[in-house]
Motif scaffolding. Structure first.
Motif, PDB file in Angstrom:
ATOM      1  N   LEU B 140      -5.383   4.614   5.284  1.00  0.00           N
ATOM      2  CA  LEU B 140      -5.380   3.713   6.438  1.00  0.00           C
ATOM      3  C   LEU B 140      -6.403   4.137   7.484  1.00  0.00           C
ATOM      4  CD1 LEU B 140      -1.553   3.049   6.837  1.00  0.00           C
ATOM      5  CD2 LEU B 140      -3.293   1.444   6.015  1.00  0.00           C
ATOM      6  N   THR B 141      -6.540   5.444   7.690  1.00  0.00           N
ATOM      7  CA  THR B 141      -7.514   5.924   8.677  1.00  0.00           C
ATOM      8  C   THR B 141      -8.926   5.482   8.299  1.00  0.00           C
ATOM      9  OG1 THR B 141      -6.099   7.802   9.180  1.00  0.00           O
ATOM     10  CG2 THR B 141      -8.411   7.990   9.831  1.00  0.00           C
ATOM     11  N   ALA B 142      -9.233   5.571   6.990  1.00  0.00           N
ATOM     12  CA  ALA B 142     -10.579   5.201   6.535  1.00  0.00           C
ATOM     13  C   ALA B 142     -10.869   3.720   6.706  1.00  0.00           C
ATOM     14  CB  ALA B 142     -10.764   5.614   5.075  1.00  0.00           C
ATOM     15  N   MET B 143      -9.839   2.906   6.783  1.00  0.00           N
ATOM     16  CA  MET B 143     -10.067   1.465   6.932  1.00  0.00           C
ATOM     17  C   MET B 143     -10.531   1.070   8.334  1.00  0.00           C
ATOM     18  SD  MET B 143      -7.058  -0.286   4.665  1.00  0.00           S
ATOM     19  CE  MET B 143      -7.054  -0.134   2.851  1.00  0.00           C
ATOM     20  N   ARG B 144     -10.486   2.020   9.258  1.00  0.00           N
ATOM     21  CA  ARG B 144     -10.964   1.730  10.617  1.00  0.00           C
ATOM     22  C   ARG B 144     -12.377   1.158  10.611  1.00  0.00           C
ATOM     23  NH1 ARG B 144     -13.506   3.291  15.211  1.00  0.00           N
ATOM     24  NH2 ARG B 144     -12.254   3.633  17.095  1.00  0.00           N
ATOM     25  N   GLU B 145     -13.225   1.702   9.737  1.00  0.00           N
ATOM     26  CA  GLU B 145     -14.643   1.302   9.756  1.00  0.00           C
ATOM     27  C   GLU B 145     -14.897   0.032   8.951  1.00  0.00           C
ATOM     28  OE1 GLU B 145     -16.352   2.849  11.930  1.00  0.00           O
ATOM     29  OE2 GLU B 145     -14.576   4.121  12.217  1.00  0.00           O
ATOM     30  N   VAL B 146     -14.003  -0.326   8.070  1.00  0.00           N
ATOM     31  CA  VAL B 146     -14.172  -1.534   7.239  1.00  0.00           C
ATOM     32  C   VAL B 146     -12.850  -2.306   7.313  1.00  0.00           C
ATOM     33  CG1 VAL B 146     -15.973  -0.773   5.664  1.00  0.00           C
ATOM     34  CG2 VAL B 146     -13.622  -0.030   5.250  1.00  0.00           C
ATOM     35  N   PRO B 147     -12.503  -2.766   8.510  1.00  0.00           N
ATOM     36  CA  PRO B 147     -11.144  -3.281   8.724  1.00  0.00           C
ATOM     37  C   PRO B 147     -10.940  -4.687   8.160  1.00  0.00           C
ATOM     38  CG  PRO B 147     -12.406  -3.515  10.736  1.00  0.00           C
ATOM     39  CD  PRO B 147     -13.316  -2.822   9.739  1.00  0.00           C
ATOM     40  N   PRO B 148      -9.678  -5.078   8.071  1.00  0.00           N
ATOM     41  CA  PRO B 148      -9.327  -6.398   7.557  1.00  0.00           C
ATOM     42  C   PRO B 148      -9.574  -7.476   8.606  1.00  0.00           C
ATOM     43  CG  PRO B 148      -7.370  -5.282   8.320  1.00  0.00           C
ATOM     44  CD  PRO B 148      -8.502  -4.292   8.441  1.00  0.00           C
ATOM     45  N   THR B 149      -9.210  -8.691   8.254  1.00  0.00           N
ATOM     46  CA  THR B 149      -9.329  -9.837   9.157  1.00  0.00           C
ATOM     47  C   THR B 149      -8.034 -10.010   9.948  1.00  0.00           C
ATOM     48  OG1 THR B 149     -10.563 -10.797   7.319  1.00  0.00           O
ATOM     49  CG2 THR B 149     -10.079 -12.249   9.186  1.00  0.00           C
ATOM     50  N   ILE B 150      -6.927  -9.715   9.290  1.00  0.00           N
ATOM     51  CA  ILE B 150      -5.599  -9.806   9.904  1.00  0.00           C
ATOM     52  C   ILE B 150      -4.830  -8.537   9.534  1.00  0.00           C
ATOM     53  CG2 ILE B 150      -3.367 -11.034   9.890  1.00  0.00           C
ATOM     54  CD1 ILE B 150      -4.818 -13.607   9.208  1.00  0.00           C
ATOM     55  N   VAL B 151      -4.060  -8.004  10.481  1.00  0.00           N
ATOM     56  CA  VAL B 151      -3.073  -6.965  10.169  1.00  0.00           C
ATOM     57  C   VAL B 151      -1.699  -7.569  10.402  1.00  0.00           C
ATOM     58  CG1 VAL B 151      -2.091  -4.747  10.855  1.00  0.00           C
ATOM     59  CG2 VAL B 151      -4.585  -5.030  10.749  1.00  0.00           C
ATOM     60  N   ARG B 152      -0.800  -7.389   9.415  1.00  0.00           N
ATOM     61  CA  ARG B 152       0.581  -7.839   9.596  1.00  0.00           C
ATOM     62  C   ARG B 152       1.513  -6.678   9.308  1.00  0.00           C
ATOM     63  NH1 ARG B 152       5.443  -8.456   8.472  1.00  0.00           N
ATOM     64  NH2 ARG B 152       5.080  -6.841   6.932  1.00  0.00           N
TER      65      ARG B 152
END
Lengths: 328, 328, 328
Positions: B140-152
């Protein structure tokens, strides 16, 4: 993942029948303290919604989680050791099922069993398909030294585990073909094996598990492991005393995951009760809910739906009033 | 995988109750263009049966797929990067859920998030159990730089993600115990974190996602990400405006996969709508369907069946007429 | 994992409609021996509860197992080669589905297909999503040399497999976009490909499978493979004769796993019948059960429940009396 009785073709609502089986033991009295302890366990789960974590079979894990929720608990499924051990620190008990092994399971399950032993976590083992496949045999054999708190399986799985763990000593293990996903052996044939396994679990019970005290108003819990054998008449033993639980529904053999989800719900009760009471409460809730569901359904699809509803609706008093036979 | 309210033992059809919670914001008017955009999204899914791909939790993925089909979409589940990226080229949106990690997930999810960013694919992240386990935290930390469009997610997951991504700046993050599978924190406590995450998503929105135009007759879509927080009152924000959605059913906490399947259906709507409208439409459809299902069911088994039927039957106008509160 | 027809938004109980499709072939007579063989297969499964093992898709495997149980068989799911080959020794037939690949699948499936060939085990292949992803293409292409006994898929998957196996010779394969989880191609367009694949399977049938004899009172079984193509009108061929099976319900496209579980039930029948009869019996049982379920349900949730009940309740005579068209 089992089926026992032939399907009477041509009938419009065919249902598998259970042959009447002679029961063994004396009926537990209506005012026996055991019944109060069972009722208290059922109530505590609904009041406390305890978390029971599962590392389980991929086929049936949705039903495991839904059954735990329907019984009143909370569910979490994990598969990598760091996840499992981190969640175990928050969970009241844990459930491990070896039904659908993948290549990473061998190392992961060794780490997890060792971690549970080191941290003193209570857990239920479901030795699904014990005896089939080298990987599963290696995993289950290694658990002998870091065993669970409760084992729940069908008769052939209990016989296979007893043989793998070499518990019979000089005594020859009961005749046993390849243990499988079906209950091929009679439950009674597994009684001696179940008692031996329960005594082995008791001898290895972590101090932290043995020392848990549940306020039942019935005195301290015994520091023992337990084994539950599912079948036409379920059998539960702590190695000293054996209980037989008549009833239930053969329709349980016509949905996948009946046994697995019983293992999961046993872990839910283990979060709030001693091993013997947890195994009894879960098996009795299952038998009563299965009877209700059979009466309310028209086939395996509606049976599963009605069964989850009945797990939710069956009262603690109904569970505790179940027929129970006790033998020395 | 969550349970909130205690189960009132002894009642014959016990249902968990939701405490009345003070709502925040002004009611969105009946003729607000937002309602037309929500109705259009619900209709478009049923007319276009868009494909939303999932890389999701093994416990609940059957319900995710069935909910997407019941809402009118098409489902496909994939787990290896070449499969996921090949299918993403055909899918309108994607859904990623980190609930049941296996050893291969760490590398696979890094590749997939990077691939989505490179290819400009819209996707929904469900940070299930954020904060538990080193592997999940690393992913999850690594997704900071390539984030999603929506977080639910639920409130504790949103708080945990906000902390992992270090978005609070000088501001102290809200008090947060170990985030778990349960909604332990109040939804409102997660509002500031949800807004910060939404602004982070907006700042990283791929050009291709930002440039999508949906013909709603209501003007171009805003180029923003969105965050949806599930709870007794759902909260949806694009970082500028926060919407609160009262209603729903506490029975949703008594089946496994309610949240996961909402994430999947959010991706189904994201295939045909901008992020804010997708998150609102999915949450509102879920609340209305849950209310219908609660009235039609007798426990968690029949609730899940009735819920899937209600996802299918609830009309676009019913969804768009839902109570919605808007705050600055 | 497929959806065909748009959802008519606004209707209160919308149901996808199947367009009438011109049928090809002559009606099979009421006293044709084929019907007796189909009825015998349905009855044998219910009398013998044969074990069919699956290595299948993680999304839908719970439905696969429940459908096999509801049809009267026994289910076991395995994923590591030593488990699969050990269980195959006890199983009447096997089912392999490539829908949700994970990194270990490539090597595992090569070992398993080779093991089945070496041991002469009958098996059904479901080439889900054939044509998507390099890993899946590599796995399916390699199965050309160690092929299954039956292939069951939708039209686009059959076309993709025919192309991968290079069976069309000088003949150009039918036009084929990227094969997917949806039935994008018409079933009839896949007929030539289905026949070619069936002849390829027949040419590679292990001696042990070819030599099985089922006592139908109708003479020895033909030593041939079979291909089943699911769609609005199902098609089954042994490479010589093609059967078309009108009927069924488009609601089958609104639940996940309809096709996968048909593959699993085909394996259940393959345990007690020759490939052609197994493929026909399974597809016909599915069509009749789907019609019953559509009439009894209110949406996809209640449809799935009613469908499992109908698999259990539909009689052998009802299955055998189905409309069947035969073409040379």
């Amino acid at each position: 993942m089992s089926a026992v009785s032939p399907h009477p073709s041509g009938a419009s609502h065919p249902r598998p029948q259970t042959d009447p089986i002679p029961a063994v033991g004396e009926a537990v009295a209506a005012d026996d303290p055991l019944r109060a302890r069972i009722a208290a366990a059922v109530r505590r789960v609904r009041e406390q919604t305890p978390l029971a974590q599962s590392f389980t079979n991929f086929v049936t894990m949705n039903l495991v989680a839904n059954a735990q929720l329907a019984a009143g608990g909370t569910a979490a499924m994990s598969f990598i050791p760091d996840d499992v051990l981190a969640t175990a620190a928050m969970a009241g008990a844990n459930y491990v099922n070896v039904g659908t092994l993948m290549p990473f399971h061998r190392e992961a399950l060794a780490d997890i069993a060792a971690g549970f032993a080191r941290q003193g976590r209570p857990w239920v083992l479901d030795p699904v398909a014990a005896g089939i496949g080298r990987t599963r045999t290696a995993i289950l054999t290694a658990m002998r030294e870091v065993p669970p708190t409760i084992v729940r399986g069908n008769a052939s799985e209990i016989l296979a585990l007893d043989a793998m763990w070499g518990l019979s000593g000089g005594e020859a293990p009961a005749a046993n073909g390849p243990a499988g996903v079906e209950s091929m052996d009679e439950v009674d044939a597994a009684e001696a094996a179940a008692r031996r396994i329960a005594r082995h679990l008791s001898a290895h019970l972590p101090q932290k598990v043995a020392g848990r005290v549940f306020d039942d108003g019935t005195g301290p819990s015994p520091a023992r492991g337990a084994v539950a054998v599912s079948g036409p008449i379920d059998l539960v033993t702590d190695g000293e005393t054996t209980y037989r639980l008549p009833g239930g529904s053969a329709m349980m053999t016509k949905i996948t995951g009946a046994g697995c989800s019983l293992g999961g719900v046993t872990a839910t009760y283990l979060a709030v009760a001693d091993p013997l009471v947890a195994a009894l409460a879960a098996s009795l809730l299952y038998d009563r809910a299965a009877e209700t569901a059979e009466a309310a359904s028209h086939g395996p699809g509606s049976f599963q739906v009605a069964f989850l509803d009945a797990l939710w609706d069956t009262t603690a008093d109904q569970v505790a009033a179940s027929p129970i036979l006790r033998a020395g």
